[in-house]
Design a protein around this motif. Structure first.
Motif, PDB file in Angstrom:
ATOM      1  N   GLU A  29      -2.353   1.938   1.341  1.00  0.00           N
ATOM      2  CA  GLU A  29      -3.526   2.546   1.966  1.00  0.00           C
ATOM      3  C   GLU A  29      -4.570   2.926   0.931  1.00  0.00           C
ATOM      4  N   SER A  30      -4.148   3.545  -0.163  1.00  0.00           N
ATOM      5  CA  SER A  30      -5.100   3.987  -1.184  1.00  0.00           C
ATOM      6  C   SER A  30      -5.826   2.810  -1.826  1.00  0.00           C
ATOM      7  N   ALA A  31      -5.111   1.709  -2.045  1.00  0.00           N
ATOM      8  CA  ALA A  31      -5.700   0.535  -2.692  1.00  0.00           C
ATOM      9  C   ALA A  31      -6.285  -0.457  -1.701  1.00  0.00           C
ATOM     10  N   GLU A  32      -6.251  -0.110  -0.408  1.00  0.00           N
ATOM     11  CA  GLU A  32      -6.783  -0.985   0.650  1.00  0.00           C
ATOM     12  C   GLU A  32      -6.224  -2.398   0.523  1.00  0.00           C
ATOM     13  N   VAL A  33      -4.912  -2.484   0.391  1.00  0.00           N
ATOM     14  CA  VAL A  33      -4.246  -3.751   0.120  1.00  0.00           C
ATOM     15  C   VAL A  33      -4.301  -4.671   1.334  1.00  0.00           C
ATOM     16  N   ASP A  34      -4.732  -5.913   1.078  1.00  0.00           N
ATOM     17  CA  ASP A  34      -4.774  -6.935   2.119  1.00  0.00           C
ATOM     18  C   ASP A  34      -3.563  -7.854   2.072  1.00  0.00           C
ATOM     19  N   VAL A  39      -4.886  -7.136  -3.689  1.00  0.00           N
ATOM     20  CA  VAL A  39      -3.546  -7.716  -3.701  1.00  0.00           C
ATOM     21  C   VAL A  39      -2.604  -6.821  -4.501  1.00  0.00           C
ATOM     22  N   ILE A  40      -1.428  -6.544  -3.966  1.00  0.00           N
ATOM     23  CA  ILE A  40      -0.406  -5.839  -4.729  1.00  0.00           C
ATOM     24  C   ILE A  40       0.610  -6.860  -5.235  1.00  0.00           C
ATOM     25  N   ILE A  41       0.879  -6.828  -6.532  1.00  0.00           N
ATOM     26  CA  ILE A  41       1.857  -7.723  -7.155  1.00  0.00           C
ATOM     27  C   ILE A  41       3.133  -6.922  -7.326  1.00  0.00           C
ATOM     28  N   ALA A  42       4.119  -7.207  -6.480  1.00  0.00           N
ATOM     29  CA  ALA A  42       5.355  -6.414  -6.421  1.00  0.00           C
ATOM     30  C   ALA A  42       6.554  -7.326  -6.626  1.00  0.00           C
ATOM     31  N   ARG A  46      -9.172  -6.989  -6.265  1.00  0.00           N
ATOM     32  CA  ARG A  46      -8.377  -5.931  -6.874  1.00  0.00           C
ATOM     33  C   ARG A  46      -6.944  -6.402  -6.984  1.00  0.00           C
ATOM     34  N   MET A  47      -6.295  -6.109  -8.127  1.00  0.00           N
ATOM     35  CA  MET A  47      -4.866  -6.384  -8.312  1.00  0.00           C
ATOM     36  C   MET A  47      -4.148  -5.084  -8.609  1.00  0.00           C
ATOM     37  N   GLU A 102     -10.709  -5.648 -10.300  1.00  0.00           N
ATOM     38  CA  GLU A 102     -10.176  -4.350 -10.674  1.00  0.00           C
ATOM     39  C   GLU A 102      -8.670  -4.474 -10.882  1.00  0.00           C
ATOM     40  N   TRP A 103      -8.195  -3.925 -11.997  1.00  0.00           N
ATOM     41  CA  TRP A 103      -6.772  -3.887 -12.301  1.00  0.00           C
ATOM     42  C   TRP A 103      -6.298  -2.455 -12.049  1.00  0.00           C
ATOM     43  N   VAL A 104      -5.340  -2.280 -11.160  1.00  0.00           N
ATOM     44  CA  VAL A 104      -4.856  -0.951 -10.813  1.00  0.00           C
ATOM     45  C   VAL A 104      -3.436  -0.785 -11.344  1.00  0.00           C
ATOM     46  N   LEU A 105      -3.239   0.184 -12.238  1.00  0.00           N
ATOM     47  CA  LEU A 105      -1.933   0.474 -12.822  1.00  0.00           C
ATOM     48  C   LEU A 105      -1.386   1.758 -12.234  1.00  0.00           C
TER      49      LEU A 105
END
Length: 465
Positions: A95-100, A54-57, A77-78, A140-143
């Protein structure tokens, strides 16, 4: 790391509200964390995101904070997306984070890829949740952090690595945190986690409000602990609202904390304990310095519990459970070397058993084949009693390639009785000649009304060839 470390932020909040009543507050609204246990800011849809990337935008930091609490342990993953990230980079990030799925409080019409299958719009309202306690993933926390190509690096952490430097504090509700940082950046996220994991409250900043307004608001709420970059603090001390706060604890990070800013903070806030921390998004928090002096004792390299540090080619390298595990986007290469150390690229100088940061390896100015670290020159200039802050940069020269130039913000405009600008320029140059090699002394000093500061809170520095 905290004793009895919680499996998720949700578990931490559940424990905190049993002993105190912490809140997270923005300029517009406030959220009692106990209300989040009974409801949802994600429209009650967080369980739909179980096992997803998930991307939190969001535009709103408060909504982002609530999303992190709801999704940690639920999502696989966030990805924390700061609001200033250019939309042209969104397809690459997805794409890199395979965001659903995307969580946002604004409309994102086209993420640039068909991968995203779900969009959850948040309007800031709490609705009934309809499910019990979540959590079965080690999320996973992605910054995001800046890359040399302009494409953000995607740095992978876990809650354990992010919270590794947070010590145990009493859950008495007396501590109120605030930070100049955005919580979607490493420095701000550290403070959000520190507040949640210790049962404290947190007041958030707002990039659309003035520094004076922010200081007045946190002063009115009785903030006790506050963090920011040295540039944040220099701007704060220029404000007429600087004395509306009476912090017990001041924390600096993100830039070199020179003696000038440490002394000025001690003068304005004599009641405060002042610390400066070394941390990067990749390396995590390495150590704090609490003795009121710039740099750090050489013994810190051997005596920091749980953190291994060494200096190679004058650069600080770190290995610890607090470091990130890897980059998601492969174009940036490995995050660690073969021995598991992160090269911070921060250059150190050892003087009298104390290390001093002199700048970053990629920020060097080349003057006739000789190296100049801008931060080293700024440290001398910033100690002048009439200087608020400075930025050292380069100017092309047909003779030697580059010249050193300093843009300087004064504490106040010089009066005619002081000899005006020329007298101050001469005094600054005299100090530079006394303390620096001749090739490091600025050829020109310009007085400016302000210096550009990025959304990260750091001075915007030009690239040097």
């Amino acid at each position: 790391m905290l004793q009895n470390s919680p499996a998720s932020l949700w578990a931490a909040v559940s424990t905190a509200v049993d002993t105190c009543d912490p809140f997270v507050s923005s300029a517009e609204t406030s959220l009692l964390l106990r209300d989040l246990l009974a409801g949802s800011l994600l429209g009650g849809r967080s369980q739909e995101l179980s096992g997803c990337s998930v991307i939190i935008a969001t535009t709103d930091q408060l909504i982002a904070a609530a999303a992190l609490i709801e999704l940690d342990g639920v999502a696989r993953r966030m990805v924390l997306c700061p609001p200033d990230v250019l939309e042209e980079y969104l397809p690459s990030i997805v794409e890199s984070a395979e965001v659903d799925a995307i969580v946002s409080d604004r409309i994102i019409n086209d993420p640039g890829t068909a991968r995203v299958s779900s969009f959850i719009h948040c309007d800031g309202k709490i609705v009934p949740k309809g499910y019990g306690s979540p959590g079965r993933y080690e999320t996973e926390w992605v910054l995001l952090t800046s890359g040399t190509t302009g494409v953000p690096k995607l740095v992978v952490h876990t809650l354990a690595s992010l919270a590794g430097a947070i010590g145990c504090e009493p859950r008495n509700g007396r501590v109120i945190w605030s930070t100049f940082y955005d919580i979607r950046r490493y420095g701000g996220l550290q403070i959000l986690l520190r507040a949640i994991l210790t049962g404290s409250s947190l007041l958030l900043s707002n990039p659309h409000r003035s520094t004076a307004d922010f200081l007045a608001r946190i002063g009115a709420h009785g903030v006790t602990h506050i963090s920011g970059t040295p540039s944040h603090w220099r701007r704060a001390l220029m404000s007429s609202s600087a004395r509306l706060i009476t912090p017990e604890y001041i924390r600096l990070s993100g830039e070199i904390a020179d003696q000038g800013i440490l002394n000025h903070l001690a003068q304005v806030y004599p009641q405060a304990r002042i610390a400066h921390a070394f941390a990067t998004t990749e390396a995590g928090v390495a150590f704090d310095v609490n003795d009121g002096m710039a740099g750090f004792p050489s013994s810190v390299l051997e005596r920091t519990q749980g953190v291994e540090m060494r200096v190679e080619n004058d650069s600080l390298r770190i290995r610890s459970p607090r470091t990130a595990s890897r980059y998601l986007n492969e174009l940036h290469g490995p995050l660690k070397d073969a021995d598991g150390f992160v090269d911070t690229t921060d250059i150190l100088d050892l003087r009298n058993e104390r290390y001093y940061f002199v700048g970053r390896r990629d920020g060097v100015i080349n003057v006739g084949g000789l190296k100049v670290h801008p931060e080293e020159v700024e440290e001398v200039i910033n100690r002048h009693p009439k200087v608020r802050m400075s930025l050292v940069r380069t100017r092309k020269s047909s003779m030697i390639g580059s010249l050193v130039v300093a843009d300087v913000v004064l504490r106040s405009a010089p009066g005619p009785e002081s000899g005006g600008d020329r007298h101050i320029i001469q005094d600054i140059l005299l100090r530079c000649r006394e303390e620096l090699a001749s090739h490091k002394v600025p050829s020109t000093i310009n007085f400016v009304s302000k210096l550009a500061v990025a959304d990260s809170g750091k001075l915007i520095r030009p690239r040097h060839a």
